[in-house]
Scaffold this motif. Structure first.
Motif, PDB file in Angstrom:
ATOM      1  N   GLN A 123       0.756  -1.316  -0.178  1.00 26.06           N
ATOM      2  CA  GLN A 123      -0.137  -0.030   0.060  1.00 26.06           C
ATOM      3  C   GLN A 123       0.991   1.125   0.101  1.00 26.06           C
ATOM      4  O   GLN A 123       0.890   2.337  -0.788  1.00 26.06           O
ATOM      5  CB  GLN A 123      -0.766   0.292   1.203  1.00 26.06           C
ATOM      6  N   LYS A 124       2.093   1.285   0.814  1.00 25.64           N
ATOM      7  CA  LYS A 124       2.635   2.547   0.943  1.00 25.64           C
ATOM      8  C   LYS A 124       4.123   2.090   1.331  1.00 25.64           C
ATOM      9  O   LYS A 124       4.424   1.444   2.303  1.00 25.64           O
ATOM     10  CB  LYS A 124       2.178   3.382   1.944  1.00 25.64           C
ATOM     11  N   VAL A 125       5.159   2.487   0.730  1.00 25.18           N
ATOM     12  CA  VAL A 125       6.569   2.232   1.054  1.00 25.18           C
ATOM     13  C   VAL A 125       6.714   2.988   2.271  1.00 25.18           C
ATOM     14  O   VAL A 125       6.580   4.161   2.495  1.00 25.18           O
ATOM     15  CB  VAL A 125       7.574   2.866   0.134  1.00 25.18           C
ATOM     16  N   LEU A 126       7.640   2.187   3.415  1.00 24.16           N
ATOM     17  CA  LEU A 126       7.782   3.021   5.006  1.00 24.16           C
ATOM     18  C   LEU A 126       9.512   3.380   4.595  1.00 24.16           C
ATOM     19  O   LEU A 126      10.009   3.097   3.722  1.00 24.16           O
ATOM     20  CB  LEU A 126       7.605   2.037   5.792  1.00 24.16           C
ATOM     21  N   THR A 127       9.771   4.315   5.657  1.00 27.34           N
ATOM     22  CA  THR A 127      10.954   4.893   5.669  1.00 27.34           C
ATOM     23  C   THR A 127      12.015   3.846   5.893  1.00 27.34           C
ATOM     24  O   THR A 127      13.331   4.028   5.103  1.00 27.34           O
ATOM     25  CB  THR A 127      11.050   5.891   7.017  1.00 27.34           C
ATOM     26  N   GLN A 128      11.908   2.753   6.548  1.00 27.57           N
ATOM     27  CA  GLN A 128      13.074   1.608   6.762  1.00 27.57           C
ATOM     28  C   GLN A 128      13.030   1.061   5.485  1.00 27.57           C
ATOM     29  O   GLN A 128      12.063   0.537   5.023  1.00 27.57           O
ATOM     30  CB  GLN A 128      12.787   0.846   7.833  1.00 27.57           C
ATOM     31  N   PRO A 129      14.236   0.731   4.914  1.00 27.97           N
ATOM     32  CA  PRO A 129      14.379   0.117   3.390  1.00 27.97           C
ATOM     33  C   PRO A 129      13.889  -1.246   3.324  1.00 27.97           C
ATOM     34  O   PRO A 129      14.005  -1.865   4.506  1.00 27.97           O
ATOM     35  CB  PRO A 129      16.026   0.232   3.472  1.00 27.97           C
ATOM     36  N   GLY A 130      13.116  -1.427   2.347  1.00 24.41           N
ATOM     37  CA  GLY A 130      12.666  -2.571   2.292  1.00 24.41           C
ATOM     38  C   GLY A 130      11.346  -3.117   3.162  1.00 24.41           C
ATOM     39  O   GLY A 130      10.676  -3.987   2.848  1.00 24.41           O
ATOM     40  N   GLN A 131      10.831  -2.241   4.115  1.00 23.42           N
ATOM     41  CA  GLN A 131       9.496  -2.187   4.749  1.00 23.42           C
ATOM     42  C   GLN A 131       8.316  -1.598   4.087  1.00 23.42           C
ATOM     43  O   GLN A 131       8.504  -0.432   3.293  1.00 23.42           O
ATOM     44  CB  GLN A 131       9.845  -1.829   6.007  1.00 23.42           C
ATOM     45  N   PHE A 132       7.360  -2.084   4.186  1.00 24.56           N
ATOM     46  CA  PHE A 132       6.128  -1.560   3.422  1.00 24.56           C
ATOM     47  C   PHE A 132       4.860  -1.709   4.457  1.00 24.56           C
ATOM     48  O   PHE A 132       4.750  -2.699   4.968  1.00 24.56           O
ATOM     49  CB  PHE A 132       5.740  -1.949   1.885  1.00 24.56           C
ATOM     50  N   ALA A 133       3.716  -0.503   4.411  1.00 25.67           N
ATOM     51  CA  ALA A 133       2.409  -0.986   4.930  1.00 25.67           C
ATOM     52  C   ALA A 133       1.623  -1.813   3.782  1.00 25.67           C
ATOM     53  O   ALA A 133       1.561  -1.274   2.765  1.00 25.67           O
ATOM     54  CB  ALA A 133       1.823   0.047   5.032  1.00 25.67           C
ATOM     55  N   ALA A 134       1.106  -2.998   4.300  1.00 29.66           N
ATOM     56  CA  ALA A 134       0.261  -3.666   3.215  1.00 29.66           C
ATOM     57  C   ALA A 134      -1.092  -3.199   3.294  1.00 29.66           C
ATOM     58  O   ALA A 134      -1.725  -2.709   3.883  1.00 29.66           O
ATOM     59  CB  ALA A 134       0.222  -5.093   3.750  1.00 29.66           C
ATOM     60  N   ASN A 135      -1.692  -3.507   1.957  1.00 32.73           N
ATOM     61  CA  ASN A 135      -3.256  -3.388   1.843  1.00 32.73           C
ATOM     62  C   ASN A 135      -3.983  -4.104   2.697  1.00 32.73           C
ATOM     63  O   ASN A 135      -4.990  -3.724   3.029  1.00 32.73           O
ATOM     64  CB  ASN A 135      -3.466  -3.701   0.432  1.00 32.73           C
ATOM     65  N   GLU A 136      -3.332  -5.374   3.385  1.00 34.85           N
ATOM     66  CA  GLU A 136      -4.262  -6.312   4.318  1.00 34.85           C
ATOM     67  C   GLU A 136      -4.204  -5.865   5.474  1.00 34.85           C
ATOM     68  O   GLU A 136      -3.059  -5.241   5.933  1.00 34.85           O
ATOM     69  CB  GLU A 136      -3.355  -7.760   4.087  1.00 34.85           C
ATOM     70  N   THR A 137      -5.342  -5.867   6.151  1.00 35.28           N
ATOM     71  CA  THR A 137      -5.646  -5.701   7.641  1.00 35.28           C
ATOM     72  C   THR A 137      -6.400  -6.897   8.184  1.00 35.28           C
ATOM     73  O   THR A 137      -7.003  -7.741   7.305  1.00 35.28           O
ATOM     74  CB  THR A 137      -6.332  -4.501   7.472  1.00 35.28           C
ATOM     75  N   VAL A 138      -6.220  -6.982   9.543  1.00 37.40           N
ATOM     76  CA  VAL A 138      -6.963  -7.879  10.340  1.00 37.40           C
ATOM     77  C   VAL A 138      -7.778  -7.343  11.625  1.00 37.40           C
ATOM     78  O   VAL A 138      -7.447  -6.176  11.906  1.00 37.40           O
ATOM     79  CB  VAL A 138      -5.954  -9.054  10.543  1.00 37.40           C
ATOM     80  N   GLN A 139      -8.215  -8.088  12.256  1.00 36.71           N
ATOM     81  CA  GLN A 139      -9.142  -7.851  13.445  1.00 36.71           C
ATOM     82  C   GLN A 139      -8.295  -8.322  14.595  1.00 36.71           C
ATOM     83  O   GLN A 139      -7.879  -9.758  14.613  1.00 36.71           O
ATOM     84  CB  GLN A 139     -10.385  -8.243  13.397  1.00 36.71           C
ATOM     85  N   VAL A 140      -8.154  -7.690  15.561  1.00 35.77           N
ATOM     86  CA  VAL A 140      -7.463  -8.242  16.836  1.00 35.77           C
ATOM     87  C   VAL A 140      -8.299  -8.262  17.956  1.00 35.77           C
ATOM     88  O   VAL A 140      -9.119  -7.342  18.318  1.00 35.77           O
ATOM     89  CB  VAL A 140      -5.959  -7.074  17.153  1.00 35.77           C
ATOM     90  N   VAL A 141      -8.420  -9.449  18.584  1.00 36.40           N
ATOM     91  CA  VAL A 141      -9.589  -9.744  19.584  1.00 36.40           C
ATOM     92  C   VAL A 141      -8.923  -9.957  20.980  1.00 36.40           C
ATOM     93  O   VAL A 141      -8.084 -11.161  20.878  1.00 36.40           O
ATOM     94  CB  VAL A 141     -10.399 -10.674  19.084  1.00 36.40           C
TER      95      VAL A 141
END
Length: 280
Positions: free
Chosen positions: A59-77
């Protein structure tokens, strides 16, 4: 977007920011990134939650090289509540870890430990729910310890080393000093301090502001340069009344002192600078 393309984008961003970084290092200035709740998943857990053969998408490239925010999300219960749309960070890792704030923990009804990323043994549990499955994560929920990513060259320039603990002072509407911030050094890191949303809210900190790195030696040196008008307090609990007469002053307080909520507001309202020290 493949991994090679991601790395190229990150390298271009780093090249553009390099002159600003060099100027900031001269002042011991560290850029601050606010890390919202997120999840790192093992590949087998990616497939468990999103289906066989599934992989994380960018979804978006992050500051730390090689890391990214994914399109995928989940629910935490948790036992008392749940949080939806929790972002997964990619790429897939060797362990599954959930990083949340203390406020999130209260919502979920769990008590995760304050830990360095990757140290999950004996940590809190939760249930992860995806569109294609769910499972109980027996351990892996933590509140991430504030830390600073940097390269070996950064560490050498700043006079710090991997694993060292430092303080970081942030000026602004509500000046705040973070202590026990861990230095993490690796060749592939980009210089940045990571704090969670609770820590950011405490200091009215926005994404991208900078803080000043302070080592024990720097702190000791700065104490000798305190203005002659500095006021020293020895109280362990400091109230608004204690501070009410010190508008625009520097107030020296013990490192383990705690401010009441009204005292914190008074610091901001009266433009007081707090400096913490070891009593000895």
């Amino acid at each position: 977007m493949n991994e090679q393309a991601i790395m190229q984008i990150v390298n271009d961003v780093i090249a553009e920011l390099l002159p600003k970084k060099q100027a900031a290092l001269k002042q011991n200035e560290i850029p601050i990134g606010i890390s919202a709740r997120h999840i790192h998943l093992k590949q087998e857990h990616v497939e468990h939650l999103f289906g066989k053969g599934a992989s994380l998408t960018v979804q978006k490239v992050l500051t730390q090289p090689g890391q990214f925010a994914a399109n995928e999300t989940v629910q935490v219960v948790g036992p008392k509540g749940s949080i939806t749309n929790v972002r997964i960070l990619g790429p897939a890792r060797t362990l599954t870890q959930v990083e949340i704030s203390h406020t999130d923990a209260i919502t979920l009804g769990i008590q995760p430990p304050l830990r360095e990323s990757g140290d999950i043994e004996g940590s809190a549990s939760c249930t992860l729910v995806g569109p294609r499955g769910s499972f109980v994560l027996q351990e892996g929920v933590i509140i991430a310890q504030a830390h600073i990513h940097m390269t070996p060259d950064d560490a050498q320039y700043l006079g710090v080393q991997n694993g060292q603990f430092v303080s970081v002072k942030v000026q602004g509407r509500r000046p705040i000093t973070f202590e026990q911030v861990k230095i993490r050094v690796a060749h592939h890191y980009q210089l940045e301090m990571h704090i969670d949303t609770d820590e950011a809210n405490a200091g009215f900190i926005q994404q991208g502001v900078t803080g000043t790195l302070i080592t024990d030696k720097m702190e000791e040196k700065s104490l000798h340069k305190l203005p002659s008008t500095a006021i020293e307090m020895n109280e362990k609990i400091i109230t608004a009344k204690d501070l009410s007469h010190y508008q625009g002053k520097t107030v020296l307080v013990p490192k383990n002192a705690r401010l009441t909520a009204l005292a914190t507001e008074t610091v901001e309202k009266l433009g007081i600078e707090l400096q913490f020290h070891e009593k000895g």
